[in-house]
Design a protein around this motif. Sequence first.
Motif, PDB file in Angstrom:
ATOM      1  N   ASP A  65      30.038  49.273 -64.554  1.00 22.05           N
ATOM      2  CA  ASP A  65      30.872  48.425 -63.704  1.00 22.05           C
ATOM      3  C   ASP A  65      30.821  48.819 -62.235  1.00 22.05           C
ATOM      4  O   ASP A  65      31.540  48.253 -61.423  1.00 22.05           O
ATOM      5  CB  ASP A  65      32.338  48.494 -64.185  1.00 22.05           C
ATOM      6  N   GLU A  66      30.000  49.812 -61.901  1.00 19.64           N
ATOM      7  CA  GLU A  66      29.939  50.298 -60.523  1.00 19.64           C
ATOM      8  C   GLU A  66      28.679  49.825 -59.819  1.00 19.64           C
ATOM      9  O   GLU A  66      27.593  49.881 -60.382  1.00 19.64           O
ATOM     10  CB  GLU A  66      29.958  51.827 -60.486  1.00 19.64           C
ATOM     11  N   THR A  67      28.840  49.386 -58.574  1.00 20.90           N
ATOM     12  CA  THR A  67      27.709  48.973 -57.750  1.00 20.90           C
ATOM     13  C   THR A  67      27.715  49.804 -56.475  1.00 20.90           C
ATOM     14  O   THR A  67      28.759  49.981 -55.848  1.00 20.90           O
ATOM     15  CB  THR A  67      27.801  47.472 -57.407  1.00 20.90           C
ATOM     16  N   HIS A  68      26.557  50.334 -56.108  1.00 16.98           N
ATOM     17  CA  HIS A  68      26.398  51.139 -54.901  1.00 16.98           C
ATOM     18  C   HIS A  68      25.149  50.684 -54.167  1.00 16.98           C
ATOM     19  O   HIS A  68      24.197  50.213 -54.781  1.00 16.98           O
ATOM     20  CB  HIS A  68      26.226  52.628 -55.246  1.00 16.98           C
ATOM     21  N   VAL A  69      25.157  50.862 -52.850  1.00 15.86           N
ATOM     22  CA  VAL A  69      23.931  50.699 -52.080  1.00 15.86           C
ATOM     23  C   VAL A  69      23.293  52.077 -52.038  1.00 15.86           C
ATOM     24  O   VAL A  69      23.894  53.044 -51.562  1.00 15.86           O
ATOM     25  CB  VAL A  69      24.204  50.171 -50.658  1.00 15.86           C
ATOM     26  N   VAL A  70      22.102  52.175 -52.587  1.00 16.49           N
ATOM     27  CA  VAL A  70      21.421  53.452 -52.740  1.00 16.49           C
ATOM     28  C   VAL A  70      20.302  53.540 -51.707  1.00 16.49           C
ATOM     29  O   VAL A  70      19.530  52.610 -51.538  1.00 16.49           O
ATOM     30  CB  VAL A  70      20.846  53.587 -54.171  1.00 16.49           C
ATOM     31  N   GLU A  71      20.242  54.699 -51.025  1.00 10.62           N
ATOM     32  CA  GLU A  71      19.178  54.967 -50.064  1.00 10.62           C
ATOM     33  C   GLU A  71      18.482  56.258 -50.467  1.00 10.62           C
ATOM     34  O   GLU A  71      18.984  57.007 -51.295  1.00 10.62           O
ATOM     35  CB  GLU A  71      19.754  55.123 -48.659  1.00 10.62           C
ATOM     36  N   ARG A  72      17.354  56.521 -49.843  1.00  8.59           N
ATOM     37  CA  ARG A  72      16.634  57.758 -50.127  1.00  8.59           C
ATOM     38  C   ARG A  72      17.578  58.946 -49.954  1.00  8.59           C
ATOM     39  O   ARG A  72      18.320  59.029 -48.984  1.00  8.59           O
ATOM     40  CB  ARG A  72      15.450  57.887 -49.177  1.00  8.59           C
ATOM     41  N   GLY A  73      17.548  59.883 -50.913  1.00  9.87           N
ATOM     42  CA  GLY A  73      18.381  61.070 -50.836  1.00  9.87           C
ATOM     43  C   GLY A  73      19.796  60.863 -51.348  1.00  9.87           C
ATOM     44  O   GLY A  73      20.633  61.743 -51.237  1.00  9.87           O
ATOM     45  N   TYR A  74      20.091  59.724 -51.932  1.00  9.70           N
ATOM     46  CA  TYR A  74      21.434  59.396 -52.423  1.00  9.70           C
ATOM     47  C   TYR A  74      21.536  59.776 -53.893  1.00  9.70           C
ATOM     48  O   TYR A  74      20.646  59.464 -54.678  1.00  9.70           O
ATOM     49  CB  TYR A  74      21.660  57.896 -52.254  1.00  9.70           C
ATOM     50  N   TYR A  75      22.608  60.450 -54.241  1.00  5.63           N
ATOM     51  CA  TYR A  75      22.824  60.848 -55.628  1.00  5.63           C
ATOM     52  C   TYR A  75      24.147  60.274 -56.124  1.00  5.63           C
ATOM     53  O   TYR A  75      25.098  60.154 -55.360  1.00  5.63           O
ATOM     54  CB  TYR A  75      22.884  62.382 -55.755  1.00  5.63           C
ATOM     55  N   LEU A  76      24.224  59.935 -57.392  1.00  9.23           N
ATOM     56  CA  LEU A  76      25.436  59.436 -58.030  1.00  9.23           C
ATOM     57  C   LEU A  76      25.868  60.399 -59.121  1.00  9.23           C
ATOM     58  O   LEU A  76      25.027  60.950 -59.830  1.00  9.23           O
ATOM     59  CB  LEU A  76      25.176  58.081 -58.699  1.00  9.23           C
ATOM     60  N   ASP A  77      27.184  60.607 -59.265  1.00 15.33           N
ATOM     61  CA  ASP A  77      27.676  61.378 -60.405  1.00 15.33           C
ATOM     62  C   ASP A  77      27.177  60.702 -61.679  1.00 15.33           C
ATOM     63  O   ASP A  77      27.242  59.478 -61.810  1.00 15.33           O
ATOM     64  CB  ASP A  77      29.205  61.411 -60.414  1.00 15.33           C
ATOM     65  N   GLN A  95      25.764  68.718 -57.497  1.00 14.21           N
ATOM     66  CA  GLN A  95      24.944  69.547 -58.378  1.00 14.21           C
ATOM     67  C   GLN A  95      23.500  69.038 -58.424  1.00 14.21           C
ATOM     68  O   GLN A  95      22.556  69.830 -58.406  1.00 14.21           O
ATOM     69  CB  GLN A  95      25.533  69.557 -59.790  1.00 14.21           C
ATOM     70  N   GLN A  96      23.318  67.718 -58.471  1.00  8.32           N
ATOM     71  CA  GLN A  96      21.982  67.143 -58.490  1.00  8.32           C
ATOM     72  C   GLN A  96      21.230  67.465 -57.205  1.00  8.32           C
ATOM     73  O   GLN A  96      20.061  67.847 -57.237  1.00  8.32           O
ATOM     74  CB  GLN A  96      22.051  65.629 -58.659  1.00  8.32           C
ATOM     75  N   LYS A  97      21.919  67.291 -56.073  1.00  9.42           N
ATOM     76  CA  LYS A  97      21.284  67.566 -54.777  1.00  9.42           C
ATOM     77  C   LYS A  97      20.820  69.020 -54.739  1.00  9.42           C
ATOM     78  O   LYS A  97      19.696  69.304 -54.322  1.00  9.42           O
ATOM     79  CB  LYS A  97      22.252  67.269 -53.638  1.00  9.42           C
ATOM     80  N   TRP A  98      21.680  69.951 -55.185  1.00  2.46           N
ATOM     81  CA  TRP A  98      21.289  71.369 -55.208  1.00  2.46           C
ATOM     82  C   TRP A  98      20.081  71.563 -56.132  1.00  2.46           C
ATOM     83  O   TRP A  98      19.117  72.224 -55.764  1.00  2.46           O
ATOM     84  CB  TRP A  98      22.451  72.245 -55.681  1.00  2.46           C
ATOM     85  N   TRP A  99      20.135  70.988 -57.341  1.00  8.56           N
ATOM     86  CA  TRP A  99      19.067  71.181 -58.320  1.00  8.56           C
ATOM     87  C   TRP A  99      17.725  70.687 -57.786  1.00  8.56           C
ATOM     88  O   TRP A  99      16.723  71.381 -57.857  1.00  8.56           O
ATOM     89  CB  TRP A  99      19.415  70.463 -59.631  1.00  8.56           C
ATOM     90  N   TYR A 100      17.702  69.485 -57.250  1.00  2.00           N
ATOM     91  CA  TYR A 100      16.429  68.891 -56.817  1.00  2.00           C
ATOM     92  C   TYR A 100      15.951  69.400 -55.458  1.00  2.00           C
ATOM     93  O   TYR A 100      14.768  69.612 -55.259  1.00  2.00           O
ATOM     94  CB  TYR A 100      16.534  67.366 -56.771  1.00  2.00           C
ATOM     95  N   GLU A 101      16.868  69.606 -54.511  1.00  2.00           N
ATOM     96  CA  GLU A 101      16.451  69.913 -53.143  1.00  2.00           C
ATOM     97  C   GLU A 101      16.468  71.403 -52.799  1.00  2.00           C
ATOM     98  O   GLU A 101      15.683  71.834 -51.973  1.00  2.00           O
ATOM     99  CB  GLU A 101      17.321  69.138 -52.156  1.00  2.00           C
ATOM    100  N   VAL A 102      17.346  72.176 -53.415  1.00  2.00           N
ATOM    101  CA  VAL A 102      17.424  73.613 -53.118  1.00  2.00           C
ATOM    102  C   VAL A 102      16.660  74.420 -54.173  1.00  2.00           C
ATOM    103  O   VAL A 102      15.768  75.190 -53.844  1.00  2.00           O
ATOM    104  CB  VAL A 102      18.898  74.085 -53.028  1.00  2.00           C
ATOM    105  N   ALA A 103      17.017  74.220 -55.441  1.00  2.00           N
ATOM    106  CA  ALA A 103      16.372  74.964 -56.522  1.00  2.00           C
ATOM    107  C   ALA A 103      14.972  74.418 -56.819  1.00  2.00           C
ATOM    108  O   ALA A 103      14.207  75.056 -57.527  1.00  2.00           O
ATOM    109  CB  ALA A 103      17.229  74.905 -57.784  1.00  2.00           C
ATOM    110  N   LYS A 104      14.657  73.250 -56.287  1.00  2.00           N
ATOM    111  CA  LYS A 104      13.353  72.594 -56.509  1.00  2.00           C
ATOM    112  C   LYS A 104      13.112  72.341 -57.991  1.00  2.00           C
ATOM    113  O   LYS A 104      12.012  72.520 -58.505  1.00  2.00           O
ATOM    114  CB  LYS A 104      12.194  73.400 -55.909  1.00  2.00           C
ATOM    115  N   GLY A 105      14.177  71.915 -58.686  1.00  2.00           N
ATOM    116  CA  GLY A 105      14.076  71.613 -60.109  1.00  2.00           C
ATOM    117  C   GLY A 105      13.174  70.418 -60.372  1.00  2.00           C
ATOM    118  O   GLY A 105      12.979  69.565 -59.509  1.00  2.00           O
TER     119      GLY A 105
END
Length: 127
Positions: A65-77, A95-105
Amino acid sequence: MGFVDLSKIPTITPIPGSTLRTPFGQNLMLSYLEMEDGAEVPLHHHPHEQRGILLEGKVQHTIGDETHVVERGYYLDQPFTCVDCGKDEVWTATQQKWWYEVAKGDVFTTARRCRICRRRDRERRTE
């Protein structure tokens, strides 16, 4: 499937204003979708989990039921259920931002275990 050369994957046009290439293997399918400005994908759902990475531009995206405008680098819970204990959890955008961008998961990973079960699994594997 080893390395993928997208230029060798056949292109289809699932909706006007878009092209789609879908390299796949035994347990994974990757959809590479390009859309022109103003192209619209009809509301739909999938029986399996979906993930996406927006490389450029922006898109209005609806999940449930949720709509968002998503741009590069945008994360959703992202809600998930722990595969070990069954507890409902949320993999937060932070947590996602840390995992993908810092920890390079790995970009193909997602949360599967709650913190307690993840800690137990890690301890079990180090024994």
